[in-house]
Design an enzyme around this catalytic site. Structure first.
Site, PDB file in Angstrom:
ATOM      1  N   GLY A  51      34.274  35.799  34.550  1.00 14.95           N
ATOM      2  CA  GLY A  51      33.500  36.674  35.431  1.00 14.95           C
ATOM      3  C   GLY A  51      33.898  38.112  35.220  1.00 14.95           C
ATOM      4  O   GLY A  51      34.898  38.395  34.549  1.00 14.95           O
ATOM      5  N   PHE A  55      35.659  46.782  37.254  1.00 10.92           N
ATOM      6  CA  PHE A  55      36.073  47.339  35.965  1.00 10.92           C
ATOM      7  C   PHE A  55      36.781  46.328  35.067  1.00 10.92           C
ATOM      8  O   PHE A  55      37.114  46.628  33.936  1.00 10.92           O
ATOM      9  CB  PHE A  55      36.957  48.569  36.165  1.00 10.92           C
ATOM     10  CG  PHE A  55      38.215  48.299  36.936  1.00 10.92           C
ATOM     11  CD1 PHE A  55      39.380  47.928  36.290  1.00 10.92           C
ATOM     12  CD2 PHE A  55      38.232  48.417  38.318  1.00 10.92           C
ATOM     13  CE1 PHE A  55      40.543  47.687  36.993  1.00 10.92           C
ATOM     14  CE2 PHE A  55      39.401  48.171  39.040  1.00 10.92           C
ATOM     15  CZ  PHE A  55      40.552  47.804  38.375  1.00 10.92           C
ATOM     16  N   ALA A  56      37.036  45.124  35.569  1.00  6.66           N
ATOM     17  CA  ALA A  56      37.755  44.130  34.771  1.00  6.66           C
ATOM     18  C   ALA A  56      36.815  43.019  34.313  1.00  6.66           C
ATOM     19  O   ALA A  56      35.793  42.756  34.942  1.00  6.66           O
ATOM     20  CB  ALA A  56      38.874  43.528  35.606  1.00  6.66           C
ATOM     21  N   CYS A  58      37.216  38.898  33.086  1.00 12.23           N
ATOM     22  CA  CYS A  58      38.207  37.821  33.066  1.00 12.23           C
ATOM     23  C   CYS A  58      37.808  36.694  32.121  1.00 12.23           C
ATOM     24  O   CYS A  58      36.641  36.300  32.072  1.00 12.23           O
ATOM     25  CB  CYS A  58      38.399  37.245  34.459  1.00 12.23           C
ATOM     26  SG  CYS A  58      39.356  38.316  35.512  1.00 12.23           S
ATOM     27  N   LYS A  73      42.930  38.906  32.828  1.00 16.54           N
ATOM     28  CA  LYS A  73      42.086  39.988  33.324  1.00 16.54           C
ATOM     29  C   LYS A  73      42.202  41.134  32.329  1.00 16.54           C
ATOM     30  O   LYS A  73      43.306  41.614  32.070  1.00 16.54           O
ATOM     31  CB  LYS A  73      42.580  40.376  34.717  1.00 16.54           C
ATOM     32  CG  LYS A  73      41.706  41.341  35.434  1.00 16.54           C
ATOM     33  CD  LYS A  73      42.072  41.379  36.920  1.00 16.54           C
ATOM     34  CE  LYS A  73      41.377  42.541  37.592  1.00 16.54           C
ATOM     35  NZ  LYS A  73      41.447  42.464  39.047  1.00 16.54           N
ATOM     36  N   ASP A 166      40.901  44.702  51.401  1.00 12.32           N
ATOM     37  CA  ASP A 166      39.594  44.337  50.835  1.00 12.32           C
ATOM     38  C   ASP A 166      39.419  42.822  50.898  1.00 12.32           C
ATOM     39  O   ASP A 166      38.932  42.215  49.954  1.00 12.32           O
ATOM     40  CB  ASP A 166      39.486  44.858  49.397  1.00 12.32           C
ATOM     41  CG  ASP A 166      38.058  44.834  48.866  1.00 12.32           C
ATOM     42  OD1 ASP A 166      37.105  44.817  49.683  1.00 12.32           O
ATOM     43  OD2 ASP A 166      37.889  44.829  47.636  1.00 12.32           O
TER      44      ASP A 166
HETATM   45  P1  ADP Z   1      37.697  43.760  39.646  1.00 16.34           P
HETATM   46  O1  ADP Z   1      39.088  44.127  40.082  1.00 16.34           O
HETATM   47  O2  ADP Z   1      37.205  44.565  38.488  1.00 16.34           O
HETATM   48  O3  ADP Z   1      36.707  43.686  40.772  1.00 16.34           O
HETATM   49  P2  ADP Z   1      38.164  40.944  39.837  1.00 16.34           P
HETATM   50  O4  ADP Z   1      39.618  40.824  40.037  1.00 16.34           O
HETATM   51  O5  ADP Z   1      37.275  40.805  41.025  1.00 16.34           O
HETATM   52  O6  ADP Z   1      37.821  42.291  39.059  1.00 16.34           O
HETATM   53  O7  ADP Z   1      37.718  39.875  38.743  1.00 16.34           O
HETATM   54  C1  ADP Z   1      36.410  39.820  38.251  1.00 16.34           C
HETATM   55  C2  ADP Z   1      35.893  38.393  38.217  1.00 16.34           C
HETATM   56  O8  ADP Z   1      36.690  37.588  37.361  1.00 16.34           O
HETATM   57  C3  ADP Z   1      35.933  37.700  39.564  1.00 16.34           C
HETATM   58  O9  ADP Z   1      34.798  37.933  40.318  1.00 16.34           O
HETATM   59  C4  ADP Z   1      36.031  36.230  39.156  1.00 16.34           C
HETATM   60  O10 ADP Z   1      34.762  35.723  38.789  1.00 16.34           O
HETATM   61  C5  ADP Z   1      36.890  36.300  37.911  1.00 16.34           C
HETATM   62  N1  ADP Z   1      38.322  36.100  38.229  1.00 16.34           N
HETATM   63  C6  ADP Z   1      39.199  37.050  38.651  1.00 16.34           C
HETATM   64  N2  ADP Z   1      40.426  36.532  38.818  1.00 16.34           N
HETATM   65  C7  ADP Z   1      40.338  35.224  38.503  1.00 16.34           C
HETATM   66  C8  ADP Z   1      41.283  34.134  38.477  1.00 16.34           C
HETATM   67  N3  ADP Z   1      42.560  34.312  38.810  1.00 16.34           N
HETATM   68  N4  ADP Z   1      40.843  32.916  38.098  1.00 16.34           N
HETATM   69  C9  ADP Z   1      39.540  32.736  37.768  1.00 16.34           C
HETATM   70  N5  ADP Z   1      38.604  33.701  37.769  1.00 16.34           N
HETATM   71  C10 ADP Z   1      38.989  34.945  38.119  1.00 16.34           C
END
Ligand code: ADP
Length: 328
Positions: A51, A55-56, A58, A73, A166
């Site tokens: 996902g 900005f990240a 994964c 990430k 958040d």
């Molecule tokens: P950002 O900080 O850019 O908002 P997120 O931390 O929300 O990014 O991560 C982006 C997406 O990646 C999430 O919405 C999820 O779908 C996926 N994701 C993030 N962390 C995990 C994890 N530990 N395990 C599985 N999927 C993850």
């Protein structure tokens, strides 16, 4: 009607910046092997796309040495926007120090070519947001179980002077056992001086979940009790299937929040008969006076967790992502 059902009631308004510059922000797909620098640096083979967020991006990453699978990430090391670079820096600083069964474990972070990789616990069952979207609403035993786990994580954070700031269903990830792991510490803050707290406040979260004192910046709002407000919003949303304060515009949401203007669905509009105990719990969290909101410990003592039929399931089956479980 069908048209009505298609409306995504959980989606926050998209930030203008994300619309204007879609993928210059995000890292390109990673090479098939990424290597941590240094003599005993680990190697990960990259896999499935999981996902992307603000900005990240994964991906799954398998530790070559032993086959253990993590979430990687990936963030461009050269982040063009200052705000994002800052968000990422606080995330690394705070998240790397946390260790709790209901918080996504931060294993390590390293740079490889033009990207920074953060190695996290893999949560292969998506988020509570995905689950509520699919199911419309959750059953009382599921809500109890998630709230108890969430309170454990929040108690841990607050004891260490961290506020997540958040908390929302999209940041509550589900591990392979369907246990909650709180993630995304990009807006988290150590409870710091008033000046620092004010500065950080300007990076704002999703308005659906925002506490009134965060909107009204003159009132401080660097108190950890913002997280307790969010717990109230999350609990409402899991039971009702939509968040308590929703509107088309940010201003309208803020207005509803400040007037505490929320309405529970009627029994015939909702799969759940929402018991009065759940409603009093939510309303105790949604108190405009942050001092009057309960602590995480007080929440788990609430009668909602102790009422007949009062079961808190010992475990959840991943099938309940799609289907309402039958409690025997
Ligand atoms: P950002 O900080 O850019 O908002 P997120 O931390 O929300 O990014 O991560 C982006 C997406 O990646 C999430 O919405 C999820 O779908 C996926 N994701 C993030 N962390 C995990 C994890 N530990 N395990 C599985 N999927 C993850």
């Amino acid at each position: 009607s069908a048209a009505h059902r298609k409306v995504d009631r959980h989606a926050p308004p998209a930030p203008a910046a994300a619309k204007a510059a879609p993928s210059k922000i995000h890292a390109p797909p990673p090479p098939s092997i990424v290597r941590e620098p240094g003599e005993d640096g680990e190697e990960y083979s990259t896999g499935l796309f999981l996902g992307k967020g603000g900005f990240a991006v994964c991906y799954e990453g398998k530790l070559v040495r032993n086959g253990r699978v993590f979430a990687l990430k990936v963030v461009r090391s050269e982040m063009t926007q200052k705000k994002m670079a800052e968000k990422f820096r606080t995330e690394l600083e705070i998240h790397s120090k946390l260790r709790h069964p209901n918080i996504v474990r931060f294993h390590r972070a390293f740079a490889f070519f033009d990207c920074t990789y953060v190695v996290l616990d893999l949560c292969p069952n998506g988020s509570v947001m995905d689950m509520v979207r699919k199911r419309k609403s959750l059953t009382l035993p599921e809500v109890r179980r998630f709230m108890i786990q969430l309170c454990g994580a929040v108690k841990y954070l607050h004891k260490r002077n961290v506020a997540h700031r958040d908390l929302k269903m999209g940041n509550l990830f589900l591990d392979r056992n369907m246990d909650i792991k709180v993630g995304d510490f990009g807006l988290a803050a150590m409870i710091l001086s008033e000046k620092e707290a004010k500065r950080r406040q300007t990076l704002c979260g999703t308005p659906n979940y925002i506490a009134p004192e965060v909107i009204d910046k003159s009132k401080g709002g660097h108190n950890q009790k913002v997280d307790i407000w969010s717990l109230g919003v999350i609990c409402f949303a899991m039971l009702a299937g939509f968040p308590p304060f929703q509107s088309k515009t940010q201003e309208e949401i803020y207005k509803k929040v400040k007037n505490l203007n929320y309405v529970w669905p009627k029994d015939n509009e909702c799969a759940n008969d929402i018991p009065i105990e759940a409603k009093t719990l939510v309303s105790s969290c949604l108190n405009l006076d942050e001092e009057k909101r309960p602590s995480a410990d007080e929440i788990v003592d609430h009668e909602f967790f102790n009422m007949y039929p009062g079961c808190i399931p010992r475990s959840l089956d991943p099938a309940c992502k799609q289907m309402k479980p039958v409690w025997l």
